[in-house]
Design a protein around this motif. Sequence first.
Motif, PDB file in Angstrom:
ATOM      1  N   GLU A 200      52.983  41.513  39.106  1.00 51.01           N
ATOM      2  CA  GLU A 200      52.006  40.485  39.455  1.00 51.01           C
ATOM      3  C   GLU A 200      50.587  41.056  39.489  1.00 51.01           C
ATOM      4  O   GLU A 200      49.625  40.386  39.079  1.00 51.01           O
ATOM      5  CB  GLU A 200      52.357  39.843  40.798  1.00 51.01           C
ATOM      6  CG  GLU A 200      53.446  38.793  40.707  1.00 51.01           C
ATOM      7  CD  GLU A 200      53.048  37.635  39.807  1.00 51.01           C
ATOM      8  OE1 GLU A 200      51.967  37.054  40.010  1.00 51.01           O
ATOM      9  OE2 GLU A 200      53.819  37.315  38.877  1.00 51.01           O
ATOM     10  N   LEU A 201      50.450  42.282  39.976  1.00 54.40           N
ATOM     11  CA  LEU A 201      49.135  42.924  39.967  1.00 54.40           C
ATOM     12  C   LEU A 201      48.648  43.162  38.538  1.00 54.40           C
ATOM     13  O   LEU A 201      47.463  42.956  38.232  1.00 54.40           O
ATOM     14  CB  LEU A 201      49.187  44.248  40.739  1.00 54.40           C
ATOM     15  CG  LEU A 201      49.243  44.119  42.262  1.00 54.40           C
ATOM     16  CD1 LEU A 201      49.585  45.460  42.911  1.00 54.40           C
ATOM     17  CD2 LEU A 201      47.907  43.595  42.816  1.00 54.40           C
ATOM     18  N   ARG A 202      49.537  43.576  37.652  1.00 55.21           N
ATOM     19  CA  ARG A 202      49.166  43.755  36.251  1.00 55.21           C
ATOM     20  C   ARG A 202      48.697  42.422  35.651  1.00 55.21           C
ATOM     21  O   ARG A 202      47.696  42.373  34.915  1.00 55.21           O
ATOM     22  CB  ARG A 202      50.353  44.301  35.452  1.00 55.21           C
ATOM     23  CG  ARG A 202      50.675  45.754  35.727  1.00 55.21           C
ATOM     24  CD  ARG A 202      51.957  46.191  35.013  1.00 55.21           C
ATOM     25  NE  ARG A 202      52.236  47.599  35.229  1.00 55.21           N
ATOM     26  CZ  ARG A 202      51.761  48.600  34.497  1.00 55.21           C
ATOM     27  NH1 ARG A 202      50.960  48.328  33.466  1.00 55.21           N
ATOM     28  NH2 ARG A 202      52.053  49.852  34.764  1.00 55.21           N
ATOM     29  N   ARG A 203      49.404  41.357  35.949  1.00 56.43           N
ATOM     30  CA  ARG A 203      49.023  40.050  35.432  1.00 56.43           C
ATOM     31  C   ARG A 203      47.663  39.615  35.990  1.00 56.43           C
ATOM     32  O   ARG A 203      46.835  39.038  35.261  1.00 56.43           O
ATOM     33  CB  ARG A 203      50.101  39.015  35.786  1.00 56.43           C
ATOM     34  CG  ARG A 203      51.390  39.207  34.996  1.00 56.43           C
ATOM     35  CD  ARG A 203      52.510  38.303  35.493  1.00 56.43           C
ATOM     36  NE  ARG A 203      52.162  36.886  35.455  1.00 56.43           N
ATOM     37  CZ  ARG A 203      52.184  36.133  34.358  1.00 56.43           C
ATOM     38  NH1 ARG A 203      52.535  36.661  33.194  1.00 56.43           N
ATOM     39  NH2 ARG A 203      51.853  34.856  34.415  1.00 56.43           N
ATOM     40  N   LYS A 204      47.418  39.912  37.259  1.00 59.97           N
ATOM     41  CA  LYS A 204      46.119  39.609  37.865  1.00 59.97           C
ATOM     42  C   LYS A 204      45.007  40.389  37.169  1.00 59.97           C
ATOM     43  O   LYS A 204      43.934  39.845  36.855  1.00 59.97           O
ATOM     44  CB  LYS A 204      46.160  39.950  39.359  1.00 59.97           C
ATOM     45  CG  LYS A 204      44.839  39.785  40.101  1.00 59.97           C
ATOM     46  CD  LYS A 204      45.028  40.078  41.587  1.00 59.97           C
ATOM     47  CE  LYS A 204      43.694  40.108  42.330  1.00 59.97           C
ATOM     48  NZ  LYS A 204      42.900  41.325  42.008  1.00 59.97           N
ATOM     49  N   HIS A 205      45.247  41.678  36.919  1.00 56.29           N
ATOM     50  CA  HIS A 205      44.242  42.498  36.237  1.00 56.29           C
ATOM     51  C   HIS A 205      43.993  41.973  34.811  1.00 56.29           C
ATOM     52  O   HIS A 205      42.855  41.987  34.334  1.00 56.29           O
ATOM     53  CB  HIS A 205      44.694  43.956  36.167  1.00 56.29           C
ATOM     54  CG  HIS A 205      44.895  44.602  37.516  1.00 56.29           C
ATOM     55  ND1 HIS A 205      44.217  44.202  38.639  1.00 56.29           N
ATOM     56  CD2 HIS A 205      45.700  45.640  37.894  1.00 56.29           C
ATOM     57  CE1 HIS A 205      44.603  44.952  39.673  1.00 56.29           C
ATOM     58  NE2 HIS A 205      45.499  45.817  39.239  1.00 56.29           N
ATOM     59  N   ALA A 206      45.069  41.522  34.147  1.00 52.81           N
ATOM     60  CA  ALA A 206      44.915  40.972  32.801  1.00 52.81           C
ATOM     61  C   ALA A 206      44.041  39.722  32.819  1.00 52.81           C
ATOM     62  O   ALA A 206      43.149  39.559  31.979  1.00 52.81           O
ATOM     63  CB  ALA A 206      46.289  40.656  32.204  1.00 52.81           C
ATOM     64  N   ASP A 207      44.268  38.846  33.795  1.00 51.92           N
ATOM     65  CA  ASP A 207      43.427  37.651  33.928  1.00 51.92           C
ATOM     66  C   ASP A 207      41.971  38.032  34.171  1.00 51.92           C
ATOM     67  O   ASP A 207      41.048  37.418  33.615  1.00 51.92           O
ATOM     68  CB  ASP A 207      43.924  36.783  35.094  1.00 51.92           C
ATOM     69  CG  ASP A 207      45.205  36.035  34.762  1.00 51.92           C
ATOM     70  OD1 ASP A 207      45.563  35.957  33.576  1.00 51.92           O
ATOM     71  OD2 ASP A 207      45.843  35.528  35.706  1.00 51.92           O
ATOM     72  N   THR A 208      41.771  39.058  35.006  1.00 52.90           N
ATOM     73  CA  THR A 208      40.402  39.506  35.305  1.00 52.90           C
ATOM     74  C   THR A 208      39.723  40.051  34.056  1.00 52.90           C
ATOM     75  O   THR A 208      38.563  39.704  33.764  1.00 52.90           O
ATOM     76  CB  THR A 208      40.431  40.584  36.408  1.00 52.90           C
ATOM     77  OG1 THR A 208      40.985  40.027  37.597  1.00 52.90           O
ATOM     78  CG2 THR A 208      39.033  41.108  36.701  1.00 52.90           C
ATOM     79  N   TYR A 209      40.422  40.901  33.318  1.00 52.65           N
ATOM     80  CA  TYR A 209      39.875  41.422  32.056  1.00 52.65           C
ATOM     81  C   TYR A 209      39.489  40.273  31.124  1.00 52.65           C
ATOM     82  O   TYR A 209      38.376  40.245  30.570  1.00 52.65           O
ATOM     83  CB  TYR A 209      40.905  42.292  31.346  1.00 52.65           C
ATOM     84  CG  TYR A 209      40.848  43.772  31.621  1.00 52.65           C
ATOM     85  CD1 TYR A 209      39.638  44.472  31.630  1.00 52.65           C
ATOM     86  CD2 TYR A 209      42.029  44.495  31.809  1.00 52.65           C
ATOM     87  CE1 TYR A 209      39.608  45.843  31.845  1.00 52.65           C
ATOM     88  CE2 TYR A 209      42.013  45.869  32.029  1.00 52.65           C
ATOM     89  CZ  TYR A 209      40.793  46.539  32.046  1.00 52.65           C
ATOM     90  OH  TYR A 209      40.771  47.901  32.262  1.00 52.65           O
ATOM     91  N   THR A 210      40.409  39.330  30.944  1.00 54.46           N
ATOM     92  CA  THR A 210      40.174  38.251  29.980  1.00 54.46           C
ATOM     93  C   THR A 210      38.966  37.417  30.391  1.00 54.46           C
ATOM     94  O   THR A 210      38.103  37.099  29.568  1.00 54.46           O
ATOM     95  CB  THR A 210      41.429  37.371  29.848  1.00 54.46           C
ATOM     96  OG1 THR A 210      42.512  38.182  29.355  1.00 54.46           O
ATOM     97  CG2 THR A 210      41.203  36.225  28.884  1.00 54.46           C
ATOM     98  N   ARG A 211      38.890  37.084  31.660  1.00 54.58           N
ATOM     99  CA  ARG A 211      37.748  36.306  32.156  1.00 54.58           C
ATOM    100  C   ARG A 211      36.437  37.057  31.948  1.00 54.58           C
ATOM    101  O   ARG A 211      35.459  36.499  31.427  1.00 54.58           O
ATOM    102  CB  ARG A 211      37.952  35.974  33.632  1.00 54.58           C
ATOM    103  CG  ARG A 211      36.755  35.307  34.308  1.00 54.58           C
ATOM    104  CD  ARG A 211      37.034  34.953  35.756  1.00 54.58           C
ATOM    105  NE  ARG A 211      37.507  36.081  36.552  1.00 54.58           N
ATOM    106  CZ  ARG A 211      36.716  37.042  37.040  1.00 54.58           C
ATOM    107  NH1 ARG A 211      35.397  37.020  36.795  1.00 54.58           N
ATOM    108  NH2 ARG A 211      37.225  38.015  37.778  1.00 54.58           N
ATOM    109  N   MET A 212      36.406  38.324  32.341  1.00 60.39           N
ATOM    110  CA  MET A 212      35.174  39.111  32.220  1.00 60.39           C
ATOM    111  C   MET A 212      34.770  39.318  30.763  1.00 60.39           C
ATOM    112  O   MET A 212      33.575  39.237  30.420  1.00 60.39           O
ATOM    113  CB  MET A 212      35.362  40.476  32.898  1.00 60.39           C
ATOM    114  CG  MET A 212      35.438  40.450  34.401  1.00 60.39           C
ATOM    115  SD  MET A 212      35.650  42.142  35.040  1.00 60.39           S
ATOM    116  CE  MET A 212      35.557  41.865  36.805  1.00 60.39           C
TER     117      MET A 212
END
Length: 370
Positions: free
Chosen positions: A251-263
């Motif tokens: 879940e943390l990896r998925r959160k980081h992926a969302d953050t990368y994509t947004r940024m």
Amino acid sequence: MKVPMLDLSEQYQQLKSEILAVLDEVMSSSRFILGDQVKKLESDIASYSNVKHGIGCGNGSDAIHIALQAAGVGPGDEVITTAFTFFATGGSIVRTGAKPVFVDIDPVTFNIDPKKIEAAITEKTKAIVPVHLYGQMADMDAIVEIAQKHQLAIIEDAAQAIGAKYKGKSVGELGTAATYSFFPTKNLGAYGDGGMIVTNDDELAEKCRVIRVHGSKPKYYHHILGYNSRLDEMQAAILNVKFPHLNKWSELRRKHADTYTRMLKEKVGDIIVTPVESKDCYHVFHQYTIRAPKRDELQAFLKENGIATMIYYPLPLHLQPVFKDLGYKEGDLPEAEKAAKEALSLPMFPELKEEQQEYVVSKIAEFYKK
């Protein structure tokens, strides 16, 4: 700022007391080969994969090799797989005596393109090895349909995809068997080598268990040629400590992926292509892999600024020198070759900080502004 590709030190500090305690248990038991720790991990990973059997082995490469052999793949056979993967996928096929037949990838997911599989099937084809690359499962419905039509085994290479889902199904549920790697960098990583085969097939599971101990059953009686490939008891003990945290880490990896994509969308725009999670898939982001123009120059710039990145994989398998006798040439698999020139994986691990991601993205934006 320094941003490593992977940092296991914080994770170890969080689990240190539990890991040291369980290692002491193993040392005190003096049971170092195929003991209770291995049995527990096999049972837990099988349950996690919604299948009946887990068979621990020496590493992820051996897991593919043993599963293929147990499925009846051998000299004279052909096995279809992707060219855009780690060498172990193709190498394990060759080690059975079979010939790897490489097909192209879906440019969106980087996974094997099912539409390319059927044309590669011959009377010698025995199996398909889809690779669930970067943490996302391949299009299994289409692959299963083809395999059933042609009576082929499916051995899922899930080295990077433990915990991934496809339409609610786990790795291993849809294929004949699936294989995991517990290499230290994996989402569930040991502190050395390790691997596992998971399957619902009782006969195949028993063959795998026999093959991993020199083909011996009972002990010292050998009816097939096997290997010495057993999951180490101490590595299993470490994995048993880490396993309960796997879903949280995913879940943390998925959160980081969302953050990368947004940024990246905000600061870099459409210059780069960010990863896509396929419909009905649960992506566990073993890697966060972008497609980047001037990829090599970008990687060098990020390195100068203290940011580690990785290129998975700079040369597709069909163009590897060791496979030159298979007769492939540049241009045969254009999507795999294009991906090899554009793919760049950014730092990704559960303990990654948002400020580290901000720094990574700011430097990518700076590079393209120049």
